[in-house]
Write a protein that holds these residues in place. Sequence first.
Motif, short mmCIF file in Angstrom:
data_model
loop_
_atom_site.label_atom_id
_atom_site.label_comp_id
_atom_site.label_asym_id
_atom_site.label_seq_id
_atom_site.Cartn_x
_atom_site.Cartn_y
_atom_site.Cartn_z
N ASN A 37 0.80 -1.23 0.00
CA ASN A 37 0.00 0.00 0.00
C ASN A 37 0.83 1.28 0.00
O ASN A 37 0.40 2.32 0.48
CB ASN A 37 -0.95 0.01 1.21
N LYS A 38 2.06 1.18 -0.55
CA LYS A 38 2.89 2.38 -0.66
C LYS A 38 3.24 2.60 -2.13
O LYS A 38 3.49 1.65 -2.87
CB LYS A 38 4.16 2.24 0.17
N GLU A 39 3.24 3.84 -2.56
CA GLU A 39 3.52 4.17 -3.95
C GLU A 39 5.03 4.37 -4.16
O GLU A 39 5.72 4.94 -3.31
CB GLU A 39 2.78 5.45 -4.34
N TYR A 40 5.51 3.89 -5.30
CA TYR A 40 6.92 4.04 -5.66
C TYR A 40 7.03 4.62 -7.06
O TYR A 40 6.22 4.31 -7.94
CB TYR A 40 7.65 2.69 -5.59
N ASN A 41 8.04 5.45 -7.27
CA ASN A 41 8.25 6.02 -8.60
C ASN A 41 8.78 4.96 -9.57
O ASN A 41 8.44 4.98 -10.76
CB ASN A 41 9.26 7.17 -8.53
N ARG A 42 9.60 4.07 -9.03
CA ARG A 42 10.18 3.01 -9.86
C ARG A 42 10.48 1.81 -8.97
O ARG A 42 10.86 1.97 -7.81
CB ARG A 42 11.47 3.51 -10.52
N ILE A 43 10.29 0.59 -9.53
CA ILE A 43 10.53 -0.63 -8.76
C ILE A 43 11.49 -1.51 -9.55
O ILE A 43 11.35 -1.69 -10.77
CB ILE A 43 9.21 -1.39 -8.50
N TYR A 44 12.46 -2.07 -8.84
CA TYR A 44 13.42 -3.00 -9.43
C TYR A 44 13.32 -4.32 -8.69
O TYR A 44 13.35 -4.36 -7.45
CB TYR A 44 14.84 -2.45 -9.34
N ALA A 45 13.19 -5.42 -9.44
CA ALA A 45 13.08 -6.75 -8.85
C ALA A 45 14.12 -7.67 -9.46
O ALA A 45 14.57 -7.46 -10.60
CB ALA A 45 11.68 -7.32 -9.08
N SER A 46 14.51 -8.69 -8.71
CA SER A 46 15.50 -9.64 -9.20
C SER A 46 15.08 -11.05 -8.86
O SER A 46 14.67 -11.33 -7.73
CB SER A 46 16.88 -9.34 -8.58
N ALA A 47 15.19 -11.95 -9.84
CA ALA A 47 14.88 -13.37 -9.65
C ALA A 47 16.12 -14.19 -10.00
O ALA A 47 16.67 -14.05 -11.10
CB ALA A 47 13.70 -13.79 -10.51
N ILE A 48 16.53 -15.05 -9.09
CA ILE A 48 17.72 -15.87 -9.31
C ILE A 48 17.36 -17.19 -9.98
O ILE A 48 18.09 -17.68 -10.84
CB ILE A 48 18.43 -16.15 -7.97
N PHE A 49 16.21 -17.76 -9.61
CA PHE A 49 15.86 -19.11 -10.06
C PHE A 49 14.75 -19.09 -11.11
O PHE A 49 13.79 -18.31 -11.00
CB PHE A 49 15.43 -19.96 -8.87
N THR A 50 14.86 -19.96 -12.12
CA THR A 50 13.86 -20.01 -13.19
C THR A 50 12.48 -20.42 -12.67
O THR A 50 11.47 -20.11 -13.30
CB THR A 50 14.30 -20.99 -14.29
N ARG A 51 12.44 -21.09 -11.53
CA ARG A 51 11.14 -21.48 -10.97
C ARG A 51 10.31 -20.26 -10.55
O ARG A 51 9.13 -20.39 -10.23
CB ARG A 51 11.34 -22.40 -9.77
#
Length: 326
Positions: A37-51
């Motif tokens: 419930n918080k607004e962000y100007n930009r979000i960066y996400a990272s996934a290590i595993f293909t699952r």
Amino acid sequence: MTIGLIDIDSKIPNLALMKISSFFKSLGEEVEFVKPNKEYNRIYASAIFTRSKNKCEELLNIYEDKIEIGGTGWDLDKVLDDEIEHMKPDYTLYEIEDISRRIKGIGTKESKIKKATDIVNAGIGFTTRGCVRQCGFCFVPKKEGDFKQVSEINDIINPKSNVLVLHDNNLTADPNCIDKLNEIRDRKLIVDINQGCDVRLVNEDIAKALSEVRHLRSIHYAWDLMKFEKDVIEGIQTLSKFIKPYRHMCFMLVGYNTTFEEDIYRFHKLREFKVDPFVMVYNEKNDRKLKHFARWVNARIYKSCKWEEYGPWIREQLSYNQMSFI
């Protein structure tokens, strides 16, 4: 401007997110892990595993063009901008509780907190990228390209700790391997060579240098393909002259291009040298026999019963045979 970060599946602090955090904080921006419930100007996400691809797709549906996702588990071609790649990691990003919640397996809350403390306070990073090998099951050659130097030991030390988590994909292939190990020794650092050592490249000089540093956990390497048996065994014998086998662990890839008979053979061969194997099922392949085999090996059940006597697999076969006649 507020930047949100999402660590989708890392078991230890995510280096890319730590560098992204450092970059935006250097610009005076607010950076934090995404809160509900918080607004962000930009979000960066990272996934290590293909699952984690399904989770990535869910995040894209939620945040649409506001989010950018990277990591081996999502996009092999996406890399950090050079300016961000060469930032020192933000060692204040993760809290101890963030990591302790991710530690699985048996252990008290206190022991997991202690382990998480060591991990959060550790220096973390690469001194080299890429690998000299071209293993068909590995993402590194495609994602990182040719073997190259990218930083020095000094660049990734965390002032809060003398623990160093070294992510180099093939330290023993590095022409500067012994010099780096000697620097780790002389700085009195405790090292976790996180991606393991290529035991096929271990000679007596490298083995001696490895024996002179303090290791955070067992020294580990892999035996993935049968065709490398001779080189792997020679490397184990050389390493064992300097580091006792009870301090070794050998990862065994199964379900890629070996038969079960070859998997059992590798297991017994490693045990002949008193090395603990650890089975990894390729791409989490849904093979019940291999999953039972992995548990029998990794939980050290083999020390109390032979594979042929392993109850859970025997019962599953009986259940399957009974169902096939219904």
